[in-house]
Design an enzyme around this catalytic site. Structure first.
Site, PDB file in Angstrom:
ATOM      1  N   GLU A  80       0.823  -1.216   0.000  1.00  0.00           N
ATOM      2  CA  GLU A  80       0.000   0.000   0.000  1.00  0.00           C
ATOM      3  C   GLU A  80       0.856   1.264   0.000  1.00  0.00           C
ATOM      4  O   GLU A  80       1.876   1.355   0.678  1.00  0.00           O
ATOM      5  CB  GLU A  80      -0.901  -0.009   1.238  1.00  0.00           C
ATOM      6  N   GLU A 129      -2.846  11.081   2.278  1.00  0.00           N
ATOM      7  CA  GLU A 129      -4.014  11.333   3.129  1.00  0.00           C
ATOM      8  C   GLU A 129      -4.014  12.788   3.572  1.00  0.00           C
ATOM      9  O   GLU A 129      -3.012  13.300   4.089  1.00  0.00           O
ATOM     10  CB  GLU A 129      -4.001  10.393   4.338  1.00  0.00           C
TER      11      GLU A 129
END
Length: 395
Positions: free
Chosen positions: A121, A125
């Site tokens: 991943e 964010e």
């Protein structure tokens, strides 16, 4: 995205929805899975200000977006809203470039996630209560034994201005860029000796959710910046455009074993299994100049404009200098030509004067010769045959 919700069971509906953004339908490290669909070309791009997502290319796992001149709007109107979309194709290293404006609102999380079936991943964010920083993060094989991998980067007004968030992902390293400026580099060996380095085919996901929902655990709420007040909504994340580049350009990616390593990936290039892209939504060209310009921050635009004006000013100065130099050179050449012309003219006048002088001398000599003297030096009578015969005149 890997959040503190992974520290507790995902038993609440909101947590389950948020975690759906990082779920895997089939983990090749635990089971035999179908091959991953590859992009099959070098680049895919879409301008959300002009086109909507297509079901051929995109899969909405939760909610939907709305579209206007600002791009695709991912909106949280009420509790439980988590609009999330992912690509139906995978890339095996490459670039992901997203031009977006984050959603404001305490506890609201805007995200860009690159995720593999083995839970490798890569994250961007943006927290709604923080308008000065953006977070980058990564995980390998779903390893959540530590949460010290996140890095916060300063940024100007991410909720009010569009910014360009780019990942440049290769076998050796992972670079994070904001508005074409590199802000972080992760080397393969620095990710737990490569064990936690993202290295398997991944899709690309865009989404928004309320990390500050009151039903989430306190760690998630704290990370998200506090509890979300839905009465202050709606909260909108705008994605203007996206460009994805696949370094491997494969049509299918298959796991050769259950190691989850990049070396186990088998790349196929079978054109009959290539993804059918929509002509309107996807193209093989890189991002347009207009998209890049619209995605730049105000400061970046001012900087570029100043640079262009500077180059134009330098060009104008060079042009004026060249004109002056050329004009001076022209004047010098004219003086040389004028001098040459004057010299030729003087020589011509002198020649004509000399010719005139010589002619005058010849005329004077002829005028001084005795009258009646011919070419043979004897007198020529004016007439012959004066006694009646026909006279002859000699010249």
């Amino acid at each position: 995205m890997k959040l503190f919700t992974r520290l507790v069971p995902a038993v609440l509906a909101l947590c389950t929805t948020a975690l759906a953004q990082i779920s895997s339908d089939c983990n090749p490290m635990n089971a035999t899975c179908s091959p991953n669909q590859g992009l099959g070309i070098s680049n895919y791009s879409i301008n959300f200000a002009e086109y909507e997502t297509s079901s051929r290319v995109w899969n909405w796992t939760a909610g939907k977006a709305t579209y206007d001149g600002n791009g695709a709007a991912f909106t949280v109107n009420k509790r439980g809203d988590t609009p999330t979309v992912k690509t139906r194709f995978y890339i095996f290293f490459g670039q992901v470039e997203v031009i977006m404006k984050a959603a404001p609102g305490q506890g609201i999380v805007s995200s860009i996630v690159v995720l593999s079936d083995t839970l490798d991943e890569i994250d961007w964010e943006l927290i709604g209560g923080n308008n000065t920083h953006v977070q980058t993060n990564y995980f390998g094989k779903g390893n959540t034994t530590s949460y010290d991998r996140a890095v916060w980067h300063p940024i100007s007004n991410p909720q009010e201005e569009y910014h360009n968030y780019t990942l440049d992902w290769s076998k050796e390293k992972l670079d994070f860029y904001i508005d074409s400026q590199i802000v972080r580099t992760l080397k393969y060996e620095d990710a737990n000796g490569g064990l936690n380095y993202p290295q398997t085919p991944s899709d690309v996901r865009l989404g928004i959710w309320a990390g500050g929902d009151s039903k989430n655990d306190k760690y998630t709420i704290e990370w998200a910046g506090g509890e979300t007040d839905y009465s202050k909504g709606p909260f909108n994340m705008y994605v203007q455009s996206l460009r994805i580049s696949d370094a491997s350009t494969g049509t299918q990616y298959t796991y050769g074993d259950r190691s989850g390593s990049m070396g186990s990936i088998q790349v196929a290039n079978d054109t009959s299994k290539a993804l059918s892209l929509d002509a309107g939504n996807g193209d093989t060209a890189a991002q347009s100049i207009k998209q890049k310009w619209n995605g730049l921050s105000t400061g970046a635009k001012i900087g570029i404009a100043a640079s262009v004006l500077g180059v134009a000013a330098i060009g104008l100065i060079v042009f004026i200098f060249c004109c002056i130099k050329q004009r001076r050179a022209g004047k010098h050449e004219k003086l040389l030509e004028d001098a040459k012309f004057e010299k030729d003219r003087t020589e011509l006048l002198a020649f004509r004067a000399e010719m005139g002088r010589q002619r005058s001398e010849k005329i004077a000599l002829m005028q001084q010769a005795p009258i009646g003297v011919g070419n043979h030096g004897y007198h020529v009578p004016s007439s012959i045959g004066s006694h009646g015969g026909r006279g002859y005149q000699r010249y």
